[in-house]
Design a protein around this motif. Structure first.
Motif, PDB file in Angstrom:
ATOM      1  N   LEU A   1      28.716  41.182  39.523  1.00  0.00           N
ATOM      2  CA  LEU A   1      29.391  42.302  38.868  1.00  0.00           C
ATOM      3  C   LEU A   1      30.041  43.219  39.907  1.00  0.00           C
ATOM      4  CD1 LEU A   1      26.804  43.177  36.076  1.00  0.00           C
ATOM      5  CD2 LEU A   1      29.000  41.994  35.813  1.00  0.00           C
ATOM      6  N   SER A   2      29.377  43.378  41.037  1.00  0.00           N
ATOM      7  CA  SER A   2      29.947  44.169  42.134  1.00  0.00           C
ATOM      8  C   SER A   2      31.230  43.524  42.645  1.00  0.00           C
ATOM      9  CB  SER A   2      28.931  44.307  43.265  1.00  0.00           C
ATOM     10  OG  SER A   2      29.479  45.005  44.362  1.00  0.00           O
ATOM     11  N   ASP A   3      31.212  42.194  42.815  1.00  0.00           N
ATOM     12  CA  ASP A   3      32.410  41.468  43.267  1.00  0.00           C
ATOM     13  C   ASP A   3      33.593  41.700  42.331  1.00  0.00           C
ATOM     14  OD1 ASP A   3      31.028  40.380  45.406  1.00  0.00           O
ATOM     15  OD2 ASP A   3      30.739  38.421  44.464  1.00  0.00           O
ATOM     16  N   GLU A   4      33.298  41.843  41.047  1.00  0.00           N
ATOM     17  CA  GLU A   4      34.348  41.954  40.044  1.00  0.00           C
ATOM     18  C   GLU A   4      34.780  43.389  39.788  1.00  0.00           C
ATOM     19  OE1 GLU A   4      35.813  39.171  38.457  1.00  0.00           O
ATOM     20  OE2 GLU A   4      34.719  38.214  40.101  1.00  0.00           O
ATOM     21  N   SER A   5      34.190  44.352  40.476  1.00  0.00           N
ATOM     22  CA  SER A   5      34.536  45.754  40.236  1.00  0.00           C
ATOM     23  C   SER A   5      35.956  46.051  40.702  1.00  0.00           C
ATOM     24  CB  SER A   5      33.538  46.672  40.949  1.00  0.00           C
ATOM     25  OG  SER A   5      33.608  46.509  42.351  1.00  0.00           O
ATOM     26  N   ALA A   6      36.566  47.069  40.098  1.00  0.00           N
ATOM     27  CA  ALA A   6      37.975  47.371  40.351  1.00  0.00           C
ATOM     28  C   ALA A   6      38.249  47.754  41.796  1.00  0.00           C
ATOM     29  CB  ALA A   6      38.428  48.489  39.419  1.00  0.00           C
ATOM     30  N   ASP A   7      37.285  48.383  42.471  1.00  0.00           N
ATOM     31  CA  ASP A   7      37.509  48.823  43.845  1.00  0.00           C
ATOM     32  C   ASP A   7      37.122  47.776  44.871  1.00  0.00           C
ATOM     33  OD1 ASP A   7      34.799  48.957  43.451  1.00  0.00           O
ATOM     34  OD2 ASP A   7      34.559  51.014  44.164  1.00  0.00           O
ATOM     35  N   ARG A   8      36.789  46.564  44.407  1.00  0.00           N
ATOM     36  CA  ARG A   8      36.378  45.511  45.329  1.00  0.00           C
ATOM     37  C   ARG A   8      37.089  44.179  45.070  1.00  0.00           C
ATOM     38  NH1 ARG A   8      31.549  46.138  47.960  1.00  0.00           N
ATOM     39  NH2 ARG A   8      30.822  47.447  46.260  1.00  0.00           N
ATOM     40  N   LEU A   9      37.504  43.935  43.850  1.00  0.00           N
ATOM     41  CA  LEU A   9      38.070  42.636  43.474  1.00  0.00           C
ATOM     42  C   LEU A   9      39.242  42.272  44.383  1.00  0.00           C
ATOM     43  CD1 LEU A   9      37.779  40.384  41.302  1.00  0.00           C
ATOM     44  CD2 LEU A   9      39.597  41.555  40.050  1.00  0.00           C
ATOM     45  N   MET A  10      39.182  41.095  44.987  1.00  0.00           N
ATOM     46  CA  MET A  10      40.193  40.641  45.940  1.00  0.00           C
ATOM     47  C   MET A  10      41.046  39.559  45.284  1.00  0.00           C
ATOM     48  SD  MET A  10      39.665  39.368  49.894  1.00  0.00           S
ATOM     49  CE  MET A  10      38.849  37.793  49.504  1.00  0.00           C
ATOM     50  N   ARG A  11      42.188  39.965  44.735  1.00  0.00           N
ATOM     51  CA  ARG A  11      43.101  39.013  44.111  1.00  0.00           C
ATOM     52  C   ARG A  11      44.009  38.400  45.173  1.00  0.00           C
ATOM     53  NH1 ARG A  11      42.587  39.299  38.661  1.00  0.00           N
ATOM     54  NH2 ARG A  11      41.997  41.303  37.747  1.00  0.00           N
ATOM     55  N   LEU A  12      44.357  37.152  44.988  1.00  0.00           N
ATOM     56  CA  LEU A  12      45.121  36.433  45.997  1.00  0.00           C
ATOM     57  C   LEU A  12      46.499  37.047  46.239  1.00  0.00           C
ATOM     58  CD1 LEU A  12      45.396  34.084  47.959  1.00  0.00           C
ATOM     59  CD2 LEU A  12      46.148  32.664  46.040  1.00  0.00           C
ATOM     60  N   GLY A  13      47.226  37.359  45.169  1.00  0.00           N
ATOM     61  CA  GLY A  13      48.574  37.895  45.332  1.00  0.00           C
ATOM     62  C   GLY A  13      48.606  39.187  46.135  1.00  0.00           C
ATOM     63  N   PRO A  14      47.897  40.228  45.692  1.00  0.00           N
ATOM     64  CA  PRO A  14      47.890  41.486  46.452  1.00  0.00           C
ATOM     65  C   PRO A  14      47.316  41.331  47.859  1.00  0.00           C
ATOM     66  CG  PRO A  14      47.136  41.865  44.213  1.00  0.00           C
ATOM     67  CD  PRO A  14      47.231  40.374  44.385  1.00  0.00           C
ATOM     68  N   ALA A  15      46.296  40.497  48.021  1.00  0.00           N
ATOM     69  CA  ALA A  15      45.704  40.292  49.350  1.00  0.00           C
ATOM     70  C   ALA A  15      46.708  39.666  50.309  1.00  0.00           C
ATOM     71  CB  ALA A  15      44.458  39.422  49.240  1.00  0.00           C
ATOM     72  N   SER A  16      47.464  38.686  49.828  1.00  0.00           N
ATOM     73  CA  SER A  16      48.481  38.044  50.663  1.00  0.00           C
ATOM     74  C   SER A  16      49.587  39.024  51.029  1.00  0.00           C
ATOM     75  CB  SER A  16      49.073  36.831  49.938  1.00  0.00           C
ATOM     76  OG  SER A  16      48.078  35.858  49.674  1.00  0.00           O
ATOM     77  N   ARG A  17      49.996  39.848  50.065  1.00  0.00           N
ATOM     78  CA  ARG A  17      51.046  40.836  50.347  1.00  0.00           C
ATOM     79  C   ARG A  17      50.577  41.850  51.382  1.00  0.00           C
ATOM     80  NH1 ARG A  17      51.922  40.140  44.774  1.00  0.00           N
ATOM     81  NH2 ARG A  17      50.659  41.951  44.210  1.00  0.00           N
ATOM     82  N   LEU A  18      49.315  42.268  51.289  1.00  0.00           N
ATOM     83  CA  LEU A  18      48.779  43.220  52.263  1.00  0.00           C
ATOM     84  C   LEU A  18      48.786  42.635  53.664  1.00  0.00           C
ATOM     85  CD1 LEU A  18      47.387  45.833  53.078  1.00  0.00           C
ATOM     86  CD2 LEU A  18      45.200  44.818  52.370  1.00  0.00           C
ATOM     87  N   MET A  19      48.393  41.379  53.802  1.00  0.00           N
ATOM     88  CA  MET A  19      48.390  40.763  55.128  1.00  0.00           C
ATOM     89  C   MET A  19      49.801  40.697  55.710  1.00  0.00           C
ATOM     90  SD  MET A  19      45.382  37.844  55.079  1.00  0.00           S
ATOM     91  CE  MET A  19      45.534  37.268  53.390  1.00  0.00           C
ATOM     92  N   ARG A  20      50.780  40.393  54.867  1.00  0.00           N
ATOM     93  CA  ARG A  20      52.168  40.363  55.340  1.00  0.00           C
ATOM     94  C   ARG A  20      52.636  41.767  55.717  1.00  0.00           C
ATOM     95  NH1 ARG A  20      52.539  36.662  50.823  1.00  0.00           N
ATOM     96  NH2 ARG A  20      52.691  34.520  51.614  1.00  0.00           N
ATOM     97  N   GLU A  21      52.220  42.755  54.938  1.00  0.00           N
ATOM     98  CA  GLU A  21      52.572  44.144  55.225  1.00  0.00           C
ATOM     99  C   GLU A  21      52.008  44.582  56.578  1.00  0.00           C
ATOM    100  OE1 GLU A  21      51.609  48.582  53.381  1.00  0.00           O
ATOM    101  OE2 GLU A  21      51.242  46.790  52.167  1.00  0.00           O
TER     102      GLU A  21
END
Length: 249
Positions: free
Chosen positions: A204-224
């Motif tokens: 449940l912690s993994d799925e929380s809004a302030d922790r959930l790591m979605r592939l799309g946003p995570a990839s964009r952040l790394m490029r940023e």
């Protein structure tokens, strides 16, 4: 690059039974060990040639599952593995005693951000991790990724095998429900309701809004941050292998 608060905090999520009996992860998430080996297979193809010792950092060594795979994949690896859970590090010291004695492995008790901030810029060839960064709060994760980029030498790479949530929220919810059911089936069958409670809380912690790591946003952040290219090497469900390179020039 987006400004992020420097006050993001490290957490200890594997204290108590969940850390002491972390090997149970093999039962409830059998693909976790496969992810560790995929990380090692990619690491074996990267970095300087065999005439040069490869300086590598592992984030979140846990009990040493990925650590062992990395060390076995490359005889030229000089590996520093970082974890902030003493319970997990004690198991890693026992499991990997031969590599420690040989001087190929150095275990550091620290959180990822603090450890990376203590390293000089452009001092590391590779940073590897498996099933670690998804545990971070998103503000803390962003700071860690920026530090990974800073400590990597030009041409170095971050290899991350992890739980990258599905970008489709409904599909992610269905996946999580099925995973929770598997926890109940596996741990309930052997009567380990104490561990079941802790793993469900962790999920449940993994799925929380302030922790959930979605592939799309995570990839964009790394490029940023500056990584280029950022490639998905493997994806099945949430199990994903991502490589992010620091440009050589």
């Amino acid at each position: 690059m987006t400004n992020r608060s420097s006050t993001a905090r490290a957490e200890r999520l594997f204290s108590g039974r969940i850390g002491a009996e972390y090997e149970m992860l093999r039962l409830i998430v059998p693909t976790a060990a496969e992810t560790s080996h995929r990380v090692a297979e990619v690491v074996a193809t990267l970095g300087p040639g065999p005439a040069v010792m490869v300086r590598a950092i592992e984030l979140g060594c846990g009990t040493g599952i990925t650590t062992l795979a990395l060390l076995q994949a490359r005889a030229d690896l000089d590996l520093t593995s970082i974890d902030n859970e003493p319970t997990m590090l004690d198991q890693a010291r026992e499991n990997l005693a031969d590599f420690i004695a040989a001087g190929r492995l150095h275990l550091v008790e620290a959180d990822a951000l603090s450890a990376l901030r203590n390293l000089p810029a452009a001092s590391v060839d590779l940073v590897a991790s498996a099933y670690t960064t998804h545990n971070f709060l998103d503000t803390y994760r962003a700071l860690v990724l920026a530090e990974i980029f800073r400590v990597l030498r030009p041409g170095g790479a971050f290899v991350n095998g992890d739980r990258y949530a599905l970008d489709d929220s409904l599909a992610q919810t269905r996946f999580t429900q099925a995973e929770a059911q598997r926890y109940f089936d596996v741990l309930g069958e052997i009567g380990r309701y104490d561990l079941l409670e802790q793993w469900i809380i962790h999920l449940l912690s993994d799925e929380s809004a302030d922790r959930l790591m979605r592939l799309g946003p995570a990839s964009r952040l790394m490029r940023e941050i500056g990584f280029d290219p950022v490639d998905v090497r493997f994806r099945e469900g949430v199990d994903t292998l991502v490589t992010a390179e620091k440009p050589a020039t």
